[in-house]
Structures are given as structure tokens and as C-alpha cells.
Design a protein around this motif. Structure first.
Motif, mmCIF file in Angstrom:
data_model
loop_
_atom_site.group_PDB
_atom_site.id
_atom_site.type_symbol
_atom_site.label_atom_id
_atom_site.label_comp_id
_atom_site.label_asym_id
_atom_site.label_seq_id
_atom_site.Cartn_x
_atom_site.Cartn_y
_atom_site.Cartn_z
ATOM 1 N N THR A 33 0.818 -1.209 0.000
ATOM 2 C CA THR A 33 0.000 0.000 0.000
ATOM 3 C C THR A 33 0.858 1.269 0.000
ATOM 4 O O THR A 33 2.047 1.233 0.317
ATOM 5 C CB THR A 33 -0.917 0.033 1.229
ATOM 6 O OG1 THR A 33 -0.098 0.114 2.404
ATOM 7 C CG2 THR A 33 -1.812 -1.194 1.295
ATOM 8 N N GLU A 34 0.215 2.366 -0.296
ATOM 9 C CA GLU A 34 0.872 3.676 -0.288
ATOM 10 C C GLU A 34 1.461 3.972 1.096
ATOM 11 O O GLU A 34 2.570 4.488 1.218
ATOM 12 C CB GLU A 34 -0.136 4.743 -0.689
ATOM 13 C CG GLU A 34 0.414 6.129 -0.798
ATOM 14 C CD GLU A 34 -0.623 7.138 -1.266
ATOM 15 O OE1 GLU A 34 -0.344 8.347 -1.123
ATOM 16 O OE2 GLU A 34 -1.693 6.745 -1.765
ATOM 17 N N ALA A 95 9.020 6.471 -5.648
ATOM 18 C CA ALA A 95 8.120 5.948 -4.612
ATOM 19 C C ALA A 95 6.988 6.929 -4.288
ATOM 20 O O ALA A 95 5.865 6.508 -4.023
ATOM 21 C CB ALA A 95 8.913 5.614 -3.355
ATOM 22 N N GLY A 96 7.260 8.205 -4.329
ATOM 23 C CA GLY A 96 6.255 9.212 -4.007
ATOM 24 C C GLY A 96 5.092 9.276 -4.979
ATOM 25 O O GLY A 96 4.066 9.876 -4.672
ATOM 26 N N GLN A 97 5.232 8.671 -6.141
ATOM 27 C CA GLN A 97 4.164 8.686 -7.142
ATOM 28 C C GLN A 97 3.287 7.440 -7.101
ATOM 29 O O GLN A 97 2.335 7.316 -7.853
ATOM 30 C CB GLN A 97 4.760 8.825 -8.542
ATOM 31 C CG GLN A 97 5.427 10.139 -8.785
ATOM 32 C CD GLN A 97 5.999 10.238 -10.198
ATOM 33 O OE1 GLN A 97 5.896 9.311 -10.994
ATOM 34 N NE2 GLN A 97 6.608 11.365 -10.503
ATOM 35 N N ILE A 98 3.604 6.497 -6.204
ATOM 36 C CA ILE A 98 2.934 5.200 -6.215
ATOM 37 C C ILE A 98 1.747 5.167 -5.264
ATOM 38 O O ILE A 98 1.845 5.571 -4.108
ATOM 39 C CB ILE A 98 3.932 4.082 -5.835
ATOM 40 C CG1 ILE A 98 5.082 4.053 -6.832
ATOM 41 C CG2 ILE A 98 3.231 2.728 -5.784
ATOM 42 C CD1 ILE A 98 6.230 3.166 -6.411
ATOM 43 N N VAL A 124 2.088 -1.701 -10.921
ATOM 44 C CA VAL A 124 2.255 -0.469 -10.155
ATOM 45 C C VAL A 124 1.173 0.509 -10.596
ATOM 46 O O VAL A 124 1.038 0.783 -11.783
ATOM 47 C CB VAL A 124 3.655 0.143 -10.377
ATOM 48 C CG1 VAL A 124 3.804 1.439 -9.598
ATOM 49 C CG2 VAL A 124 4.750 -0.847 -10.024
ATOM 50 N N GLU A 125 0.422 0.995 -9.643
ATOM 51 C CA GLU A 125 -0.581 2.026 -9.931
ATOM 52 C C GLU A 125 -0.078 3.330 -9.324
ATOM 53 O O GLU A 125 0.328 3.373 -8.155
ATOM 54 C CB GLU A 125 -1.927 1.659 -9.314
ATOM 55 C CG GLU A 125 -2.549 0.439 -9.941
ATOM 56 C CD GLU A 125 -3.860 0.061 -9.263
ATOM 57 O OE1 GLU A 125 -4.556 0.963 -8.718
ATOM 58 O OE2 GLU A 125 -4.174 -1.129 -9.247
ATOM 59 N N THR A 126 -0.080 4.383 -10.135
ATOM 60 C CA THR A 126 0.384 5.686 -9.656
ATOM 61 C C THR A 126 -0.788 6.517 -9.157
ATOM 62 O O THR A 126 -1.942 6.247 -9.460
ATOM 63 C CB THR A 126 1.137 6.452 -10.760
ATOM 64 O OG1 THR A 126 0.274 6.615 -11.881
ATOM 65 C CG2 THR A 126 2.395 5.718 -11.164
ATOM 66 N N LYS A 127 -0.458 7.556 -8.401
ATOM 67 C CA LYS A 127 -1.482 8.505 -7.926
ATOM 68 C C LYS A 127 -1.958 9.310 -9.111
ATOM 69 O O LYS A 127 -1.195 9.670 -9.986
ATOM 70 C CB LYS A 127 -0.876 9.427 -6.865
ATOM 71 C CG LYS A 127 -0.345 8.700 -5.661
ATOM 72 C CD LYS A 127 0.368 9.670 -4.734
ATOM 73 C CE LYS A 127 1.056 8.959 -3.613
ATOM 74 N NZ LYS A 127 1.814 9.870 -2.751
ATOM 75 N N HIS A 128 -3.218 9.636 -9.119
ATOM 76 C CA HIS A 128 -3.762 10.410 -10.233
ATOM 77 C C HIS A 128 -4.084 11.811 -9.817
ATOM 78 O O HIS A 128 -4.430 12.182 -8.816
ATOM 79 C CB HIS A 128 -5.022 9.748 -10.801
ATOM 80 C CG HIS A 128 -4.724 8.393 -11.389
ATOM 81 N ND1 HIS A 128 -4.092 8.220 -12.584
ATOM 82 C CD2 HIS A 128 -4.935 7.142 -10.906
ATOM 83 C CE1 HIS A 128 -3.970 6.923 -12.836
ATOM 84 N NE2 HIS A 128 -4.471 6.253 -11.817
#
Length: 128
Positions: A33-34, A95-98, A124-128
Motif C-alpha cells: 500500500t501507499e 516511490a512518491g508517485q505510487i 504499479v498504480e500511480t497517484k492520479h
């Protein structure tokens, strides 16, 4: 006697390290998780995976009976549901974008992403 005591101490420390590396009870061991990524202070996706779920990076043995060299026994990386590359491409994802990292075993990867992912998929899913 002294070597026995040393051996038991080393084994005890080793077992504690293994227990610490596992996720807490109730946590899906196929998902990072994030929050876990942030707490790990990892710089990129590869470091996060290595620190939190090193088993994602494990060699899965021969994946075909033929001599087909295109089939990999290591997971393929997908970024936001698009093929991204081999495992080492995780190093290029900050890592900060995940948002989440998920491991799909070979049968799950084949179902979700199609054939050619016999080593599984690290999605890997990034933040939107």
C-alpha cells in the motif's frame, strides 16, 4: 557449548528478522500500500518491493518446456495497466508517485494481462 550458544543466538536473530519482514496479520501479502511505501522511506518502486515484499522479486524457475527464450521466469512490470518492462524498470518509478503495488502470480497475470507473463506481473498504480 559456547559455539552452540552462538549458533542459537544467530538463529534467533535470523528468525526475528524474517518475522519482521512479513506483513502484519490481515494484510494482503500480494499488495503493497501507499502507507507501507511511505513508511519504508524507499526512493523508488524497486526499493519498496525489495524492502517490503522481497518475494515479489524471486526467480520462479523455468516457465516453459520448450527452449523458447522469450518466456521469462521473473515478473514483468506493468505501470497503470500498461506493459512497462522487466523488473529493473521499477527503479525508474519514484516511490512518491505510487498508490499501490500488486503482485499477480502467473495464472492471475495471464488472466488479467494475457499470455507472455509466465513469471507473473508486478503491477504499479500511480497517484492520479
Amino acid at each position: 557449548m559456547r559455539s552452540f550458544r552462538l549458533l542459537t543466538t544467530v538463529l534467533s536473530v535470523g528468525l526475528l528478522a524474517c518475522v519482521h519482514a512479513r506483513p502484519e496479520p490481515g494484510v494482503d501479502n500480494a499488495v503493497i500500500t501507499e502507507g507501507e511505501i511511505a513508511a519504508s522511506r524507499a526512493q523508488n518502486a524497486y526499493d519498496a518491493v525489495k524492502l517490503l515484499r522481497g518475494n515479489f522479486l524471486s526467480y520462479r524457475g523455468k516457465t516453459t518446456l520448450s527452449r523458447d527464450s522469450t518466456s521469462s521466469s521473473l515478473p514483468t512490470v506493468y505501470l497503470d495497466d500498461q506493459a512497462f518492462g522487466p523488473v529493473l524498470t521499477l527503479r525508474s518509478i519514484p516511490a512518491g508517485q505510487i498508490s499501490v503495488i500488486r503482485l499477480y502470480r502467473s495464472w492471475e497475470a495471464t488472466t488479467k494481462y494475457g499470455a507472455g507473463n509466465m513469471g507473473g506481473v508486478i503491477a504499479v498504480e500511480t497517484k492520479h
